[in-house]
Design an enzyme around this catalytic site. Structure first.
Site, PDB file in Angstrom:
ATOM      1  N   HIS A 182       0.808  -1.221   0.000  1.00  0.00           N
ATOM      2  CA  HIS A 182       0.000   0.000   0.000  1.00  0.00           C
ATOM      3  C   HIS A 182       0.842   1.272   0.000  1.00  0.00           C
ATOM      4  O   HIS A 182       0.323   2.351  -0.276  1.00  0.00           O
ATOM      5  CB  HIS A 182      -0.915   0.037   1.236  1.00  0.00           C
ATOM      6  N   HIS A 235      -6.331  -7.125  -0.029  1.00  0.00           N
ATOM      7  CA  HIS A 235      -6.458  -5.677  -0.280  1.00  0.00           C
ATOM      8  C   HIS A 235      -5.787  -5.336  -1.606  1.00  0.00           C
ATOM      9  O   HIS A 235      -4.821  -5.992  -2.008  1.00  0.00           O
ATOM     10  CB  HIS A 235      -5.758  -4.889   0.838  1.00  0.00           C
ATOM     11  N   ASP A 290      -4.408 -12.453   4.258  1.00  0.00           N
ATOM     12  CA  ASP A 290      -5.703 -11.989   4.771  1.00  0.00           C
ATOM     13  C   ASP A 290      -6.811 -12.378   3.796  1.00  0.00           C
ATOM     14  O   ASP A 290      -7.983 -12.088   4.036  1.00  0.00           O
ATOM     15  CB  ASP A 290      -5.681 -10.477   5.030  1.00  0.00           C
TER      16      ASP A 290
END
Ligand SMILES: NCCCNCCCCCS
Ligand SMILES: [Zn+2]
Length: 663
Positions: free
Chosen positions: A135, A174, A265
């Site tokens: 990120h 993500h 995740d």
């Protein structure tokens, strides 16, 4: 060559020093439970330990701005208040006096991993690091990330080793927007990411995370996003996207190096992802990438916040990197409705950039990219909701099955005058076949096959199959005078030994005189012949205009049909038959053997005719687990093949849910 493992407990020495609900899940235990699981399972001892190091300023500046680096450099000397203040300018991330040191170690570990792989010290490897990286952006920390470990590693590999093409696979739940921004205009780096999206309602809530962000300028087509618009995605959904989106594009891209943003995740139990895929899925995702780039694969830890599924997923990944047999994935029922929509959108968005997706269908009628979807809760979706509740509330899943390595990797049954390839164990028949079976074989198959030594061959064959089934041998190579006769015999021999046999026939077949309907055998035949009339649910002829010598068409048939079918069928044995004169190219042949190892715990039986023994070496190499050579420049597939394949899939998807790519 071995598997590198990078871990340094220094990277556990920072944590959240104040209250921030958004960041409390990013804890040092993420690293300790992962590493301890590897130690406890004995996997760490089987890896080659490579030390972490700090990334240098110039390495960090491959991706980040000087201003950002200078700012982060100051954080070790900040008071708690200053740290809080400094953190406010970024999103969902926290700083700590030791995080700059750890961030340099995380990036440096990724670079050490690239060095180990690119210098041939190891074949592949994994770096267990924190803080994660995908990120973080040119001038900003974000989403627990400080430096973009994988983006720095990609630039480093290109600069130091002249790597031409890097594939980055981001299976974290993500969207690694930091990686996307870094390479969206760069055709030498293909970035693939799936991510929980829920029509832009999930963090980081970016419009550019949707499937229509395909890259820009010269990088157009080299950014592939697959948004998950519902939670509760399962193994079927993940495998469908690999087979129908990622792998065709990845093989066409033909990377020199594969980097994985290995976030876990996306596994069941994770509070962020809320998905239902089980940890053993990562064994298969890793495996499906291991024949790219000659096996040069570097996995770098990103997310993963359920300490139980994280540890299990890391172990599944490392065990596959080490070459252990894969666990069988049971009851794959095909992608859910929402996943099919995402799949279809991603494929149609990219069909103009990738010839392997050229024949993908139009996007679905319902435009799923709008934020406020007004879809009525149809029956199917109601069922999905029920399914999700069951899945996420429960948050219990079985421990991944043990993946035992048979004492012998590859057995061989050969005519006495044929030398056994290196590494294979020649089998002698441990016992004579029961007379009953011999007579059954005699009247079943052509007389030519069961003369004197024919019976010896069959008894050896029987022994090999028994040992495969008993997991004493992983796979085997059989050289016979007549593969067609042998095929029938193997079918007889296996019928009472295994429940389901996947028969993959490469090349023409005079006439396939056994087409079962009871589902004990699934035959997929890839050749230039089209046996339209014979087709049934369990006999699937795939016709390639130019036959098996057309590697582009072949690889499309493998990803678009063979792999999805194989996953759904879930065989206990794979029989791979190479018909004489098939024309299949050796590198394709090795890729096929490599990929088929994903089924039946690797129990693959390769049947070849004696006059093809020139290909025994490459066959043995693939059976022994050596990565297949990259498929050289793939031509554009013949339009009629691509089109025929799509039509065949549409016809079969009623029977085989894993073939679905259109809603
Ligand atoms: N519910 C907490 C919100 C966390 N949002 C940031 C997540 C970053 C994941 C990095 S893999
Ligand atoms: Zn994540």
């Amino acid at each position: 060559m071995g598997t590198a493992l990078l871990y340094d407990e220094e990277m556990t020495k920072y944590k959240l020093l104040w209250v921030d609900p958004a960041c409390k899940i990013e804890v040092p235990e993420r690293l300790t439970v992962s590493y301890e699981a590897l130690v406890r399972s004995g996997l760490s001892d089987r890896c080659i330990s490579v030390p972490a190091r700090e990334a240098s300023d110039s390495e960090i500046l491959l991706v980040h701005s000087e201003a950002y680096l200078e700012a982060v450099k100051k954080t070790p000397y900040m008071t708690l208040e200053d740290l809080k203040e400094f953190t406010l300018q970024f999103g969902d991330v926290y700083f700590h006096p030791n995080i700059y040191h750890c961030a340099k170690l995380a990036s440096g570990s990724a670079l050490q991993l690239v060095d180990s792989v690119m210098t041939g010290k190891v074949r592949n490897g994994i770096a267990l690091v924190r803080p994660p990286g995908h990120h973080s952006m040119h001038g900003a920390a974000n989403g627990f990330c400080v430096f973009n470990n994988v983006a720095i590693a990609a630039r480093y590999a290109k600069q130091k080793y002249g790597v031409k093409r890097v594939l980055i696979v981001d299976w974290d739940i993500h969207h690694g927007q930091g990686v996307q921004y870094c390479f969206e205009d760069d055709p030498s780096v293909l970035y693939f990411s799936w991510h929980r999206y829920e029509h832009q309602n999930f963090w980081p809530n970016l419009r550019e995370s949707d499937y229509d962000s395909v890259g820009k300028e010269s990088g157009t087509g080299f950014n592939v996003n697959v948004p998950w618009n519902k939670v509760g995605m399962e193994n079927s959904d993940y495998l469908s996207v690999f087979c129908h989106v990622l792998l065709p594009v990845a093989y066409e891209f033909c990377p020199d190096l594969v980097l994985v943003c290995a976030g876990f995740d996306s596994a069941i139990g994770d509070p962020e992802g809320e998905m239902c895929a089980t940890p053993d899925i990562f064994a298969h995702l890793t495996h499906l990438l291991m024949n790219l780039a000659g096996g040069k694969l570097c996995a770098v830890l990103e997310g993963g916040y359920n300490l139980t599924s994280l540890a299990q997923s890391v172990c599944q990944t490392v065990q596959t990197l080490l070459g252990d047999p894969l666990p069988q994935l049971a009851n794959l029922r095909g992608p859910c409705k929402s996943a099919i929509e995402s799949l279809q959108c991603a494929r149609s968005a990219h069909r103009r950039y990738w010839s392997f997706l050229k024949h993908a269908a139009d996007p679905p009628m319902t435009d799923i990219s709008t934020k406020h979807i007004k879809s009525t809760m149809e029956e199917e979706e109601k069922r999905e909701m029920a399914e999700e509740e069951r899945c996420t509330e429960g948050k219990v899943w079985p421990e991944p099955p043990e993946r035992l390595c048979p004492p012998v990797c590859s057995g061989s049954v050969l005519p006495d005058d044929v030398a056994c390839p290196d590494g294979l164990k020649r089998l002698s028949s441990s016992k004579d076949l029961e007379p009953l079976l011999v007579s059954k074989l005699k009247n079943r198959s052509r007389t030519a096959a069961v003369d004197g030594d024919g019976v010896t061959t069959f008894s050896r064959l029987y022994t090999l199959i028994e040992k495969l089934v008993a997991n004493e041998i992983r796979n085997g190579l059989v050289l016979v005078p007549d593969v067609t006769a042998a095929m029938c015999v193997v079918q007889d021999l296996t019928s009472d030994l295994v429940k389901r046999v996947l028969v993959v026939c490469v090349g023409k077949e005079k006439e396939l005189d056994y087409v079962t309907t009871d589902g004990k055998v699934l035959v997929v035949q890839i050749s230039s012949e089209d046996n339209e009339e014979q087709r049934s649910k369990y006999y699937i002829p795939v016709c390639l205009k130019k036959g098996c010598s057309d590697t582009s068409g072949f690889i499309q048939a493998v990803f678009g049909l063979l792999l999805p079918l194989g996953y759904e069928y879930n065989p206990d044995l794979v029989l791979l038959v190479r018909m004489p004169g098939s024309g299949v190219v050796d590198s394709m042949w090795q890729q096929l053997i490599g990929l088929l190892q994903g089924f039946a715990k690797g129990h693959t039986l390769v049947l070849m005719q004696v006059n093809e023994k020139a290909s025994m070496g490459s066959t043995a190499s693939a059976l022994l687990g050596h990565p297949a050579p990259p498929l050289q420049e793939l031509q554009t597939p013949f339009p009629e093949d691509g089109d025929a394949l799509e039509r065949l899939r549409e016809r079969l998807q009623a029977d085989w849910k894993m073939l679905q790519t259109t809603s």
